[in-house]
Design a protein around this motif. Structure first.
Motif, PDB file in Angstrom:
ATOM      1  N   LEU A 103       0.808  -1.329  -0.001  1.00 61.46           N
ATOM      2  CA  LEU A 103       0.121   0.012   0.085  1.00 61.46           C
ATOM      3  C   LEU A 103       0.805   1.260  -0.055  1.00 61.46           C
ATOM      4  CD1 LEU A 103      -2.931  -0.979   2.622  1.00 61.46           C
ATOM      5  CD2 LEU A 103      -2.996  -0.980  -0.034  1.00 61.46           C
ATOM      6  N   LYS A 104       2.025   0.988  -0.005  1.00 66.64           N
ATOM      7  CA  LYS A 104       2.949   2.061   0.054  1.00 66.64           C
ATOM      8  C   LYS A 104       3.117   3.173   1.258  1.00 66.64           C
ATOM      9  CE  LYS A 104       4.219   2.131  -4.749  1.00 66.64           C
ATOM     10  NZ  LYS A 104       3.956   0.975  -5.102  1.00 66.64           N
ATOM     11  N   CYS A 105       2.715   2.484   2.350  1.00 64.18           N
ATOM     12  CA  CYS A 105       2.326   3.293   3.629  1.00 64.18           C
ATOM     13  C   CYS A 105       3.270   2.834   4.673  1.00 64.18           C
ATOM     14  CB  CYS A 105       1.029   3.370   4.182  1.00 64.18           C
ATOM     15  SG  CYS A 105       0.343   1.563   4.659  1.00 64.18           S
ATOM     16  N   ASP A 106       3.181   3.396   5.835  1.00 66.80           N
ATOM     17  CA  ASP A 106       4.388   3.408   6.891  1.00 66.80           C
ATOM     18  C   ASP A 106       3.554   2.022   7.647  1.00 66.80           C
ATOM     19  OD1 ASP A 106       6.655   4.299   8.433  1.00 66.80           O
ATOM     20  OD2 ASP A 106       5.535   3.248   9.686  1.00 66.80           O
ATOM     21  N   VAL A 107       4.265   1.016   8.166  1.00 66.12           N
ATOM     22  CA  VAL A 107       3.848  -0.081   8.587  1.00 66.12           C
ATOM     23  C   VAL A 107       3.162   0.162   9.996  1.00 66.12           C
ATOM     24  CG1 VAL A 107       5.969  -0.627  10.218  1.00 66.12           C
ATOM     25  CG2 VAL A 107       4.240  -2.492   9.585  1.00 66.12           C
ATOM     26  N   SER A 108       3.335   1.358  10.644  1.00 66.57           N
ATOM     27  CA  SER A 108       2.552   1.925  11.833  1.00 66.57           C
ATOM     28  C   SER A 108       1.253   2.168  11.376  1.00 66.57           C
ATOM     29  CB  SER A 108       3.303   3.177  12.266  1.00 66.57           C
ATOM     30  OG  SER A 108       3.243   4.220  11.238  1.00 66.57           O
ATOM     31  N   LEU A 109       0.813   2.440  10.481  1.00 66.82           N
ATOM     32  CA  LEU A 109      -0.511   2.741  10.020  1.00 66.82           C
ATOM     33  C   LEU A 109      -1.229   0.993   9.907  1.00 66.82           C
ATOM     34  CD1 LEU A 109      -2.943   4.444   9.192  1.00 66.82           C
ATOM     35  CD2 LEU A 109      -2.171   4.140   6.818  1.00 66.82           C
ATOM     36  N   VAL A 110      -0.491   0.320   9.483  1.00 70.54           N
ATOM     37  CA  VAL A 110      -1.163  -1.103   9.305  1.00 70.54           C
ATOM     38  C   VAL A 110      -1.287  -1.618  10.851  1.00 70.54           C
ATOM     39  CG1 VAL A 110      -0.786  -3.508   8.687  1.00 70.54           C
ATOM     40  CG2 VAL A 110      -0.310  -1.416   6.991  1.00 70.54           C
ATOM     41  N   GLU A 111      -0.339  -1.390  11.524  1.00 70.08           N
ATOM     42  CA  GLU A 111      -0.160  -1.702  13.030  1.00 70.08           C
ATOM     43  C   GLU A 111      -1.330  -0.843  13.941  1.00 70.08           C
ATOM     44  OE1 GLU A 111       3.580  -0.799  14.078  1.00 70.08           O
ATOM     45  OE2 GLU A 111       4.270  -2.981  13.583  1.00 70.08           O
ATOM     46  N   ALA A 112      -1.754   0.214  13.571  1.00 71.42           N
ATOM     47  CA  ALA A 112      -2.898   1.085  14.139  1.00 71.42           C
ATOM     48  C   ALA A 112      -4.249   0.531  13.689  1.00 71.42           C
ATOM     49  CB  ALA A 112      -2.678   2.329  13.757  1.00 71.42           C
ATOM     50  N   TRP A 113      -4.294   0.118  12.585  1.00 69.20           N
ATOM     51  CA  TRP A 113      -5.558  -0.735  11.964  1.00 69.20           C
ATOM     52  C   TRP A 113      -5.648  -1.828  12.702  1.00 69.20           C
ATOM     53  CZ3 TRP A 113      -4.211  -0.625   6.124  1.00 69.20           C
ATOM     54  CH2 TRP A 113      -4.409   0.615   5.610  1.00 69.20           C
ATOM     55  N   LEU A 114      -4.665  -2.735  13.122  1.00 64.89           N
ATOM     56  CA  LEU A 114      -4.679  -4.073  13.650  1.00 64.89           C
ATOM     57  C   LEU A 114      -4.933  -3.949  15.122  1.00 64.89           C
ATOM     58  CD1 LEU A 114      -1.717  -5.973  11.903  1.00 64.89           C
ATOM     59  CD2 LEU A 114      -4.104  -6.413  11.886  1.00 64.89           C
ATOM     60  N   GLY A 115      -4.347  -2.635  15.743  1.00 66.94           N
ATOM     61  CA  GLY A 115      -4.978  -2.519  17.121  1.00 66.94           C
ATOM     62  C   GLY A 115      -5.923  -1.606  17.524  1.00 66.94           C
ATOM     63  N   ASP A 116      -6.790  -1.479  16.176  1.00 65.22           N
ATOM     64  CA  ASP A 116      -8.178  -0.616  16.339  1.00 65.22           C
ATOM     65  C   ASP A 116      -8.034   0.718  16.859  1.00 65.22           C
ATOM     66  OD1 ASP A 116     -10.709  -0.501  15.794  1.00 65.22           O
ATOM     67  OD2 ASP A 116     -11.337  -1.551  17.532  1.00 65.22           O
ATOM     68  N   THR A 117      -6.909   1.301  16.642  1.00 66.02           N
ATOM     69  CA  THR A 117      -6.733   2.944  16.919  1.00 66.02           C
ATOM     70  C   THR A 117      -6.863   3.745  15.729  1.00 66.02           C
ATOM     71  OG1 THR A 117      -4.280   2.737  16.779  1.00 66.02           O
ATOM     72  CG2 THR A 117      -5.240   2.258  18.959  1.00 66.02           C
ATOM     73  N   GLU A 118      -7.069   3.178  14.423  1.00 63.32           N
ATOM     74  CA  GLU A 118      -7.147   4.064  13.332  1.00 63.32           C
ATOM     75  C   GLU A 118      -8.321   3.113  12.389  1.00 63.32           C
ATOM     76  OE1 GLU A 118      -5.900   6.624  11.671  1.00 63.32           O
ATOM     77  OE2 GLU A 118      -4.584   7.211  12.950  1.00 63.32           O
ATOM     78  N   GLU A 119      -9.243   3.690  11.961  1.00 62.88           N
ATOM     79  CA  GLU A 119     -10.118   3.091  10.964  1.00 62.88           C
ATOM     80  C   GLU A 119      -9.328   2.556   9.633  1.00 62.88           C
ATOM     81  OE1 GLU A 119     -14.431   3.920   8.704  1.00 62.88           O
ATOM     82  OE2 GLU A 119     -13.706   5.210  10.500  1.00 62.88           O
ATOM     83  N   ILE A 120      -9.883   1.135   9.240  1.00 61.26           N
ATOM     84  CA  ILE A 120      -9.312   0.652   8.247  1.00 61.26           C
ATOM     85  C   ILE A 120     -10.105   1.378   7.075  1.00 61.26           C
ATOM     86  CG2 ILE A 120      -8.921  -1.444   6.746  1.00 61.26           C
ATOM     87  CD1 ILE A 120      -9.119  -2.881   9.638  1.00 61.26           C
ATOM     88  N   PRO A 121      -9.663   1.941   6.092  1.00 59.91           N
ATOM     89  CA  PRO A 121     -10.503   2.612   4.715  1.00 59.91           C
ATOM     90  C   PRO A 121     -11.059   1.458   4.268  1.00 59.91           C
ATOM     91  CG  PRO A 121      -7.981   3.383   4.879  1.00 59.91           C
ATOM     92  CD  PRO A 121      -8.090   2.158   5.827  1.00 59.91           C
ATOM     93  N   PRO A 122     -12.415   1.715   3.680  1.00 57.74           N
ATOM     94  CA  PRO A 122     -13.109   0.769   3.044  1.00 57.74           C
ATOM     95  C   PRO A 122     -12.611   0.194   1.549  1.00 57.74           C
ATOM     96  CG  PRO A 122     -14.499   2.664   3.812  1.00 57.74           C
ATOM     97  CD  PRO A 122     -13.166   3.067   4.074  1.00 57.74           C
ATOM     98  N   LYS A 123     -11.882   1.021   0.868  1.00 54.25           N
ATOM     99  CA  LYS A 123     -11.213   0.640  -0.175  1.00 54.25           C
ATOM    100  C   LYS A 123     -10.050  -0.370   0.005  1.00 54.25           C
ATOM    101  CE  LYS A 123     -11.325   3.109  -4.213  1.00 54.25           C
ATOM    102  NZ  LYS A 123     -10.630   4.077  -4.904  1.00 54.25           N
ATOM    103  N   ALA A 124      -9.302  -0.392   1.110  1.00 56.58           N
ATOM    104  CA  ALA A 124      -8.161  -1.185   1.620  1.00 56.58           C
ATOM    105  C   ALA A 124      -8.877  -2.469   1.965  1.00 56.58           C
ATOM    106  CB  ALA A 124      -7.510  -0.372   2.636  1.00 56.58           C
ATOM    107  N   GLY A 125      -9.925  -2.397   3.057  1.00 51.05           N
ATOM    108  CA  GLY A 125     -10.511  -3.432   3.456  1.00 51.05           C
ATOM    109  C   GLY A 125     -11.173  -4.405   2.116  1.00 51.05           C
TER     110      GLY A 125
END
Length: 74
Positions: free
Chosen positions: A24-46
């Motif tokens: 996704l060309k993003c930082d792994v911290s964003l993916v970890e935030a998704w997994l930790g439920d501290t950031e919402e997973i964008p619908p298109k990514a989901g």
């Protein structure tokens, strides 16, 4: 997509959070935030991950059997 489903999809497609971040060309911290439920997973990514997971699961049945441990002929 929930964090649990994200984790399940990653397992199905055999990706780590780092692999997803690179895809996704993003930082792994964003993916970890998704997994930790501290950031919402964008619908298109989901939706994209769901499609990958469904396709990967469906093609598992087509994987050739009997190749474990085989080597090329010398």
């Amino acid at each position: 997509m929930t964090p649990d489903r994200l984790s399940e999809c990653l397992s199905i497609i055999r990706w780590t959070p780092d692999t997803l971040a690179r895809a996704l060309k993003c930082d792994v911290s964003l993916v970890e935030a998704w997994l930790g439920d501290t950031e919402e997973i964008p619908p298109k990514a989901g939706a994209w991950l769901e499609a990958l997971a469904i396709t990967h699961a469906a093609t598992e049945a087509l994987k050739p059997a009997g190749l474990k441990g085989r080597r090329a002929k010398a």
